[in-house]
Design a protein around this motif. Structure first.
Motif, PDB file in Angstrom:
ATOM      1  N   TYR A 186      71.589  50.823  -2.555  1.00 31.87           N
ATOM      2  CA  TYR A 186      71.225  51.571  -3.584  1.00 31.87           C
ATOM      3  C   TYR A 186      72.613  51.498  -4.429  1.00 31.87           C
ATOM      4  O   TYR A 186      72.451  52.216  -5.751  1.00 31.87           O
ATOM      5  N   CYS A 187      73.734  50.847  -4.212  1.00 33.42           N
ATOM      6  CA  CYS A 187      74.934  50.706  -5.201  1.00 33.42           C
ATOM      7  C   CYS A 187      74.994  49.369  -5.674  1.00 33.42           C
ATOM      8  O   CYS A 187      74.985  48.360  -5.149  1.00 33.42           O
ATOM      9  N   GLU A 222      88.217  56.099  -7.220  1.00 31.59           N
ATOM     10  CA  GLU A 222      86.890  55.492  -6.846  1.00 31.59           C
ATOM     11  C   GLU A 222      87.204  54.071  -6.802  1.00 31.59           C
ATOM     12  O   GLU A 222      87.780  53.402  -7.555  1.00 31.59           O
ATOM     13  N   SER A 223      86.652  53.719  -5.273  1.00 28.56           N
ATOM     14  CA  SER A 223      87.167  52.285  -5.155  1.00 28.56           C
ATOM     15  C   SER A 223      85.794  51.695  -4.108  1.00 28.56           C
ATOM     16  O   SER A 223      85.619  52.350  -3.252  1.00 28.56           O
ATOM     17  N   ASN A 270      88.254  58.914  -3.224  1.00 25.95           N
ATOM     18  CA  ASN A 270      86.995  58.776  -2.892  1.00 25.95           C
ATOM     19  C   ASN A 270      86.837  57.250  -2.457  1.00 25.95           C
ATOM     20  O   ASN A 270      86.754  56.375  -3.225  1.00 25.95           O
ATOM     21  N   LEU A 318      84.288  61.770   0.828  1.00 25.55           N
ATOM     22  CA  LEU A 318      83.529  60.560   1.352  1.00 25.55           C
ATOM     23  C   LEU A 318      81.989  61.013   1.473  1.00 25.55           C
ATOM     24  O   LEU A 318      81.723  62.101   2.254  1.00 25.55           O
ATOM     25  N   PHE A 319      81.300  60.511   0.869  1.00 22.33           N
ATOM     26  CA  PHE A 319      79.783  60.944   0.805  1.00 22.33           C
ATOM     27  C   PHE A 319      79.112  60.229   2.171  1.00 22.33           C
ATOM     28  O   PHE A 319      79.482  59.211   2.302  1.00 22.33           O
ATOM     29  N   GLU A 322      76.001  59.956   2.472  1.00 22.93           N
ATOM     30  CA  GLU A 322      74.951  59.039   1.679  1.00 22.93           C
ATOM     31  C   GLU A 322      73.631  59.811   2.368  1.00 22.93           C
ATOM     32  O   GLU A 322      72.775  60.343   1.699  1.00 22.93           O
ATOM     33  N   LYS A 351      80.659  49.510   6.576  1.00 24.35           N
ATOM     34  CA  LYS A 351      79.844  50.677   6.140  1.00 24.35           C
ATOM     35  C   LYS A 351      78.540  50.955   7.144  1.00 24.35           C
ATOM     36  O   LYS A 351      77.933  52.010   7.321  1.00 24.35           O
ATOM     37  N   LEU A 358      73.743  61.694  -0.866  1.00 28.73           N
ATOM     38  CA  LEU A 358      73.267  60.928  -1.927  1.00 28.73           C
ATOM     39  C   LEU A 358      71.799  61.273  -2.026  1.00 28.73           C
ATOM     40  O   LEU A 358      70.900  60.744  -1.380  1.00 28.73           O
ATOM     41  N   ARG A 389      72.817  62.749  -7.182  1.00 24.08           N
ATOM     42  CA  ARG A 389      71.345  62.231  -7.079  1.00 24.08           C
ATOM     43  C   ARG A 389      71.521  60.694  -7.535  1.00 24.08           C
ATOM     44  O   ARG A 389      72.311  60.339  -8.342  1.00 24.08           O
ATOM     45  N   LYS A 407      70.870  57.219  -9.357  1.00 29.17           N
ATOM     46  CA  LYS A 407      70.956  56.845 -10.493  1.00 29.17           C
ATOM     47  C   LYS A 407      70.582  55.402 -10.602  1.00 29.17           C
ATOM     48  O   LYS A 407      71.014  54.528  -9.870  1.00 29.17           O
ATOM     49  N   ARG A 465      76.580  62.227 -13.412  1.00 30.87           N
ATOM     50  CA  ARG A 465      75.210  61.655 -13.139  1.00 30.87           C
ATOM     51  C   ARG A 465      74.058  62.631 -13.677  1.00 30.87           C
ATOM     52  O   ARG A 465      72.978  61.936 -13.984  1.00 30.87           O
ATOM     53  N   GLN A 490      79.214  52.012 -12.328  1.00 23.55           N
ATOM     54  CA  GLN A 490      78.500  52.249 -10.970  1.00 23.55           C
ATOM     55  C   GLN A 490      77.345  52.762 -11.065  1.00 23.55           C
ATOM     56  O   GLN A 490      76.505  52.800 -10.485  1.00 23.55           O
TER      57      GLN A 490
HETATM   58  N1  SAM Z   1      83.275  52.945  -1.482  1.00 24.88           N
HETATM   59  C1  SAM Z   1      83.362  54.263  -1.178  1.00 24.88           C
HETATM   60  C2  SAM Z   1      82.414  54.571  -0.152  1.00 24.88           C
HETATM   61  O1  SAM Z   1      81.760  53.603   0.401  1.00 24.88           O
HETATM   62  O2  SAM Z   1      82.241  55.827   0.575  1.00 24.88           O
HETATM   63  C3  SAM Z   1      83.320  55.085  -2.055  1.00 24.88           C
HETATM   64  C4  SAM Z   1      83.087  55.167  -3.479  1.00 24.88           C
HETATM   65  S1  SAM Z   1      81.620  55.078  -4.277  1.00 24.88           S
HETATM   66  C5  SAM Z   1      82.309  54.232  -5.569  1.00 24.88           C
HETATM   67  C6  SAM Z   1      80.990  56.467  -4.554  1.00 24.88           C
HETATM   68  C7  SAM Z   1      79.795  57.190  -4.524  1.00 24.88           C
HETATM   69  O3  SAM Z   1      78.894  56.530  -5.287  1.00 24.88           O
HETATM   70  C8  SAM Z   1      79.148  56.586  -3.241  1.00 24.88           C
HETATM   71  O4  SAM Z   1      79.309  57.281  -2.054  1.00 24.88           O
HETATM   72  C9  SAM Z   1      77.484  56.753  -3.513  1.00 24.88           C
HETATM   73  O5  SAM Z   1      77.040  58.095  -3.000  1.00 24.88           O
HETATM   74  C10 SAM Z   1      77.489  56.842  -5.125  1.00 24.88           C
HETATM   75  N2  SAM Z   1      76.609  56.021  -5.577  1.00 24.88           N
HETATM   76  C11 SAM Z   1      76.445  54.660  -5.238  1.00 24.88           C
HETATM   77  N3  SAM Z   1      75.381  54.086  -5.924  1.00 24.88           N
HETATM   78  C12 SAM Z   1      74.631  55.161  -6.704  1.00 24.88           C
HETATM   79  C13 SAM Z   1      73.764  55.269  -7.487  1.00 24.88           C
HETATM   80  N4  SAM Z   1      73.203  54.157  -7.888  1.00 24.88           N
HETATM   81  N5  SAM Z   1      73.468  56.290  -8.176  1.00 24.88           N
HETATM   82  C14 SAM Z   1      74.442  57.508  -8.018  1.00 24.88           C
HETATM   83  N6  SAM Z   1      75.405  57.142  -7.316  1.00 24.88           N
HETATM   84  C15 SAM Z   1      75.703  56.440  -6.386  1.00 24.88           C
END
Ligand code: SAM
Length: 482
Positions: free
Chosen positions: A112-113, A150-151, A186, A208-209, A211, A227, A253, A288, A290, A330, A369
């Protein structure tokens, strides 16, 4: 098959699939039992005490019954109590922050990322320390005092040493009257040793989400990379706490899995932290899914509408009354306006979700992102909050005074918020108005400060706050706090 045990340190035991399924069945069977729903609502309501106010919170089962209940009168009551709790513990203050993207190099395969490792068309970028400095200056010039860094996860490109170096750089920049006073982090799940290093670097909350709490889905949604390890990811907050970090931020998420399952898992996670460490999560985020580069949210089956989203937020507020709730850009202005009344206590503003985005004149999309829905400037967000009856707060005092973890929760319960957080919010808002606001926002803001100053109950605190506000306005003094 593992047994359910909130005190266990094993993910499958404190986020127990069988317990979640039974909870959902119980909630479905009892959602129309309005007498039970009323009892749960009464339990959630804040109770006045001689010294302040307390809230019992709800178990994951009780909260799940509320989430399942569709009776319009009862749902209305949920929103009313959510707002009551928010006002009792957080007042009308809304804390403001911005995300800062350091690097989008990532070795994970999160489907999803857009940063997933097989996305070959997204440009990869990692800020140099010079670029971090420039981004921080741009953020300070907007008026920000609190960041969430964020990274992506990449042990070669973004090792912990890189993250620590960025944190040092961020804290070292003082441009004009600007400074970043709290850096939340994060980044991907890591070791106790690395969490200790983050703590020593002076971070605020470790976020930390999860997800998704649904293990089977989690494994499919994270097919490759470190992960993929569901247990390592789910147990991260326990390692963070073992490393000395006592403010941790959870999140799901929404859109990846069925929301009732996620909700029960999220509340169970909070219960687990409380049971093991004696302190629940500092914050819960409600992102949510996106649209983003290479990501179409319609490909995922579990999207939730705005009504459900608001109800989830209100039910979180009822279940974990002392935990801050964060809503990011978001979401659109309309959705954010609605959620402000459901118990949200923190919002991001003026955000850019691309690596290096704050130093560009035009919003860049290449390394973003996710699509930012609320694209207003920080000034517009600040004015919007004030015009809807809130106090935008840039306060970072609790963490800097060591009021973290259970010490922050005690402040919440003691009824001292109006004598402590309220004046701190007004003083940091005043700094913002003097240093960064547009004339229109400044005018609105000074009127808000004058009105809100009168609400400080303790006469001495009120007098000192008024003196400090005058010194911020007239003498160029900064960074007062109670
Ligand atoms: N890389 C780290 C990790 O794996 O937890 C954290 C940073 S990531 C930049 C931050 C968050 O963005 C993720 O945990 C995820 O929930 C959210 N995220 C990723 N893709 C997304 C999307 N398409 N729409 C909304 N949120 C998203």
């Amino acid at each position: 098959m593992a047994n359910y045990d909130p005190k266990s340190l094993i993910a499958d035991e404190f986020i127990h699939d069988g317990e979640i399924r039974e909870t959902l069945a119980y909630a479905e069977a009892h959602k129309d039992d309005l007498a039970l729903v009323d009892r749960i609502l009464e339990k959630a309501r804040p109770q006045r005490t001689a010294t302040g106010c307390v809230c019992a919170g709800l178990t994951h089962r009780e909260a799940s019954v509320l989430l399942a209940c569709e009776d319009p009168e009862k749902v209305k009551k949920m929103y009313e109590i959510a707002e009551e709790i928010k006002l009792a513990f957080y007042g009308n203050r809304i804390v403001i922050f911005a995300p800062l993207y350091l690097s989008n190099y990532c070795v994970n395969g999160c489907v999803y990322c857009p940063y997933h490792s097989v996305n070959r068309h997204i440009p990869r970028k990692k800020l140099t320390q010079e670029e971090v400095r420039a981004e921080v200056i741009a953020l300070q010039d907007m008026g920000h005092k609190r960041l969430a860094i964020e990274s992506g996860e990449d042990p070669v490109n973004n090792p912990i040493e890189y993250i620590l170096e960025c944190i040092r750089t961020i804290y070292s920049v003082h441009h004009k009257n600007g400074d970043i006073r709290r850096v939340n982090v994060n980044i991907a799940a890591t070791t106790v040793e690395n969490y200790r290093k983050l703590k020593e670097a002076g971070i605020g909350t470790y976020i930390l989400f999860q997800e998704t709490y649904h293990k089977e889905s989690y494994l499919q949604l994270h097919p490759t990379g470190p992960k993929h390890d569901y247990n390592y990811h789910t147990e991260a907050m326990d390692r963070a706490m073992a490393g000395g970090i006592d403010d941790v931020g959870l999140g799901v998420l929404f859109g990846l899995e069925r929301y009732k399952y996620e909700f029960a898992g999220l509340i169970m996670h909070a219960e687990h932290l409380e049971a093991v460490h004696g302190v629940g999560p500092h914050t819960i985020s409600v992102p949510r899914l996106k649209r983003a580069d290479d990501i179409d949210p319609d490909q995922f089956d579990n999207g939730i509408d705005d009504d459900t989203f608001a109800k989830i937020t209100a039910c979180i507020r009822l279940a974990v009354p002392y935990t801050g709730i964060i809503i990011s850009t978001r979401e659109s202005e309309t959705v954010r306006s609605r959620l402000l009344n459901c118990g949200v206590s923190q919002v991001s503003g003026g955000s850019r979700t691309s690596v290096g985005g704050y130093t560009q004149t035009q919003r860049p999309h290449d390394t973003e992102q996710f699509d930012v829905s609320d694209q207003r400037t920080l000034d517009e967000v600040v004015r919007w909050l004030m015009e809807s009856g809130h106090i935008p707060s840039f306060c970072t005092a609790c963490y800097r005074a060591g009021r973290t973890g259970d010490r922050f929760m005690s402040l919440c319960k003691s009824g001292q918020i109006l004598n402590c957080c309220h004046p701190n919010a007004l003083m940091t808002l005043c700094e913002y108005l003097v240093d960064y606001a547009s004339p229109e926002t400044r005018q609105t803001g000074f009127a808000v400060i004058e009105k809100e100053l009168r609400r400080i109950p303790n006469e001495k605190v009120r007098r000192v706050a008024a003196e400090n506000l005058a010194r911020i306005k007239n003498d160029g003094c900064r960074d007062f706090r109670f």
